[in-house]
Scaffold this active site. Structure first.
Site, PDB file in Angstrom:
ATOM      1  N   LYS A 212       0.849  -1.203   0.000  1.00 30.47           N
ATOM      2  CA  LYS A 212       0.000   0.000   0.000  1.00 30.47           C
ATOM      3  C   LYS A 212       0.882   1.249   0.000  1.00 30.47           C
ATOM      4  O   LYS A 212       1.890   1.301   0.729  1.00 30.47           O
ATOM      5  CB  LYS A 212      -0.886  -0.041   1.246  1.00 30.47           C
ATOM      6  CG  LYS A 212      -1.903   1.092   1.366  1.00 30.47           C
ATOM      7  CD  LYS A 212      -2.750   0.868   2.615  1.00 30.47           C
ATOM      8  CE  LYS A 212      -3.836   1.895   2.785  1.00 30.47           C
ATOM      9  NZ  LYS A 212      -4.679   1.620   3.971  1.00 30.47           N
TER      10      LYS A 212
ATOM     11  N   SER B  71      -9.408   1.136   3.047  1.00 27.69           N
ATOM     12  CA  SER B  71      -8.583   1.891   2.129  1.00 27.69           C
ATOM     13  C   SER B  71      -7.437   1.097   1.497  1.00 27.69           C
ATOM     14  O   SER B  71      -6.719   1.623   0.658  1.00 27.69           O
ATOM     15  CB  SER B  71      -7.997   3.092   2.870  1.00 27.69           C
ATOM     16  OG  SER B  71      -7.172   2.644   3.940  1.00 27.69           O
TER      17      SER B  71
ATOM     18  N   SER C 260      -9.792  -1.233   7.196  1.00 26.55           N
ATOM     19  CA  SER C 260      -9.221  -0.994   5.855  1.00 26.55           C
ATOM     20  C   SER C 260      -8.450  -2.151   5.243  1.00 26.55           C
ATOM     21  O   SER C 260      -8.112  -2.102   4.063  1.00 26.55           O
ATOM     22  CB  SER C 260      -8.310   0.237   5.892  1.00 26.55           C
ATOM     23  OG  SER C 260      -9.082   1.398   5.976  1.00 26.55           O
TER      24      SER C 260
END
Lengths: 442, 48
Positions: free
Chosen positions: A70, A145, A169
């Site tokens: 990420k 996310s 997330s």
């Protein structure tokens, strides 16, 4: 448009210890998938020209397993955007502690994955790097996310994804994209070198195709690497599974409810004992978590946002303003309330081994939806995504989402298992057994 | 109030009536939330 994610790579679990395992060939296949599909799914923000890996990776425990990371984890010499225009020109001068550990253990990082801007949202509709789309249906979201890491794993662009989880997330995109998503006990994995959202609730997490990879990687990250033969499930016989009868199951999409009930039945048939539990005051968890997260995020962003607030996406900008408007007394009382809720969970875990809930109230929603209707009630997609995951960021407990079937339209559904704080490996070994039971019954 | 509000917002480089409006609404909402949180912790004798 509905599609199947078509991850044709052989399972790492079967391949890893065999002579047929050829990491370089596997990386080439993964790069081909990225080249073919990234323009549509937007899983990656930055694809590295070749994997970042140590020369001696073949002799190390991770043996060249590939990672999509990420884009909030710093990697020295590479851009870290946090999914924002504000950092579009930043090149990291250091490497996040967990990424260093992966590379030292023989892992290979092939790029930085897409996210909700600054991890401050749950849809992964990113105004600067594009909406990260669901691998099963491109009219729907990946969830976020850490959605880019979930999509990359689901499509076979990498073996394992790294993400962060402040309200769900890692677990939410795992549930929406049909992969495994694990967040450990808070503080077990270092957040050093990770751009924060809310420092007291951020957790580093792992996304993978199966629980097996998650156990292997987690064991490396906590400094106690397991050999493949040591990764074994716990027996489900007489395992006490807590099923909350308040809050978590109050309002569920019909298909999610059916999949959850079917999953429980399967576990009962394998000898597990279902115990009904009530979590007092848990309905206050969302309020409490958002006060803490928004205040901490606003405090962090003051440094970046001065004079540049218009460069944020509208939704993140509004959340920062709302965070600035939190009185100190609200923040401090949210911290007090958090302790009280933690004590409630501690009480419950004296009676059970794990708690089971549906990960999300709904399967992946459409990109253009802000609200969804469940049993005639209209609720925000944010609540439908986070309601069942966010209490465990407050509590700081280990929690994992495992695929538990699909809707008739083929959208994945996730079941969440939560363990007491500090018992991460026990939870993972239970999850391995649960995954096996679900696969056998599907 | 408006002057203090403007000071807080200027720390974040914020200006404009729409932002002030959002800030005011959020403050009202957060005061409601504070009241809810107080209910939850009122029997807590040793909070920290």
């Amino acid at each position: 448009m509905m599609s199947s994610p078509s991850n044709h790579l052989p399972s790492l679990r079967r391949l890893f210890s065999s002579r047929n395992y050829n990491p370089e060939e596997r990386w080439r296949k993964q790069y081909r998938v990225i080249e073919e599909k990234n323009d549509v799914f937007r899983a990656y923000i930055t694809v590295f020209p070749k994997p970042v890996v140590e020369r001696s990776f073949r002799r190390k425990v991770l043996r060249g397993i590939s990672f999509g990371v990420k884009d909030v984890f710093h990697i020295k010499g590479y851009p870290t955007t946090a999914g924002s225009k504000l950092l579009s020109n930043m090149v990291s001068s250091r490497t996040a502690a967990v990424v260093s550990r992966i590379i030292e253990a023989g892992g290979a990082v092939n790029g930085k994955t897409n996210l909700h801007e600054f991890a401050f949202g749950v849809s992964n509709i990113n105004p600067f790097y594009g909406a990260c789309l669901n691998p099963y249906d491109t009219s729907r979201v990946s969830g976020g996310s850490s959605g880019g890491s979930a999509v990359a794993v689901a499509l076979g662009m990498c073996d394992v994804g790294l993400g962060t989880d402040t309200a769900g997330s890692v677990r939410v995109p795992a549930a929406f994209c049909g992969v495994v998503g694990f967040k450990p006990t808070s503080g077990h994995l270092s957040t050093d070198g990770v751009i924060p959202l809310s420092w007291s609730m951020d957790h580093v997490g792992i996304l993978s195709r199966s629980v097996w990879e998650t156990i292997l990687v987690y064991s490396v990250l906590v400094g106690k690497p397991l050999k493949p033969a040591e990764i074994r499930p716990l027996s489900l016989e007489r395992l006490r599974i807590g099923v909350p009868r308040n809050y978590f199951l109050d309002l569920l999409d019909r298909h999610v409810e059916e999949a959850f009930e079917k999953g429980l039945k399967t576990l009962e048939q394998k000898g597990a004992v279902l115990e009904e539990v009530v979590v007092e005051n848990v309905e206050k968890a969302a309020r409490c978590r958002s006060v803490i997260a928004f205040a901490e995020a606003a405090a962090y962003h003051l440094r970046l946002s001065r004079g540049r607030l218009s460069e944020y996406g509208q939704d993140v900008r509004d959340r920062i303003v709302r965070g600035l408007a939190i009185p100190a007394a609200a923040y401090l009382n949210a911290l007090r309330a958090r302790k009280k809720l933690m004590r409630e969970f501690e009480k419950i875990f004296t009676k059970i081994d794990v708690l089971a809930t549906p990960t999300t109230l709904i399967p992946a929603h459409r990109v253009d939806e802000e609200n969804v209707e469940i049993e005639g009630r209209l609720i925000s997609v944010r609540e439908a995504s986070l309601k069942n995951t966010e209490p465990f960021n407050l509590y700081g407990a280990p929690a994992i989402s495992i695929p538990a079937g699909n809707t008739p339209q083929g959208l994945p559904i996730g079941v969440q298992l939560v363990g007491p704080r500090g018992e991460d490996m026990k939870l993972l070994r239970i999850a391995l057994a649960v995954e096996k039971a679900f696969t056998a019954s599907s | 109030m408006l002057e203090r509000e403007a000071k807080i917002l200027s720390l974040a480089g914020l200006s404009g009536e729409d932002v002030h409006q959002l800030f005011r609404q959020a403050l009202d909402k957060n005061l409601e939330i504070l009241a809810e949180l107080l209910e939850l912790v009122e029997d807590d004798e040793q909070p920290f």
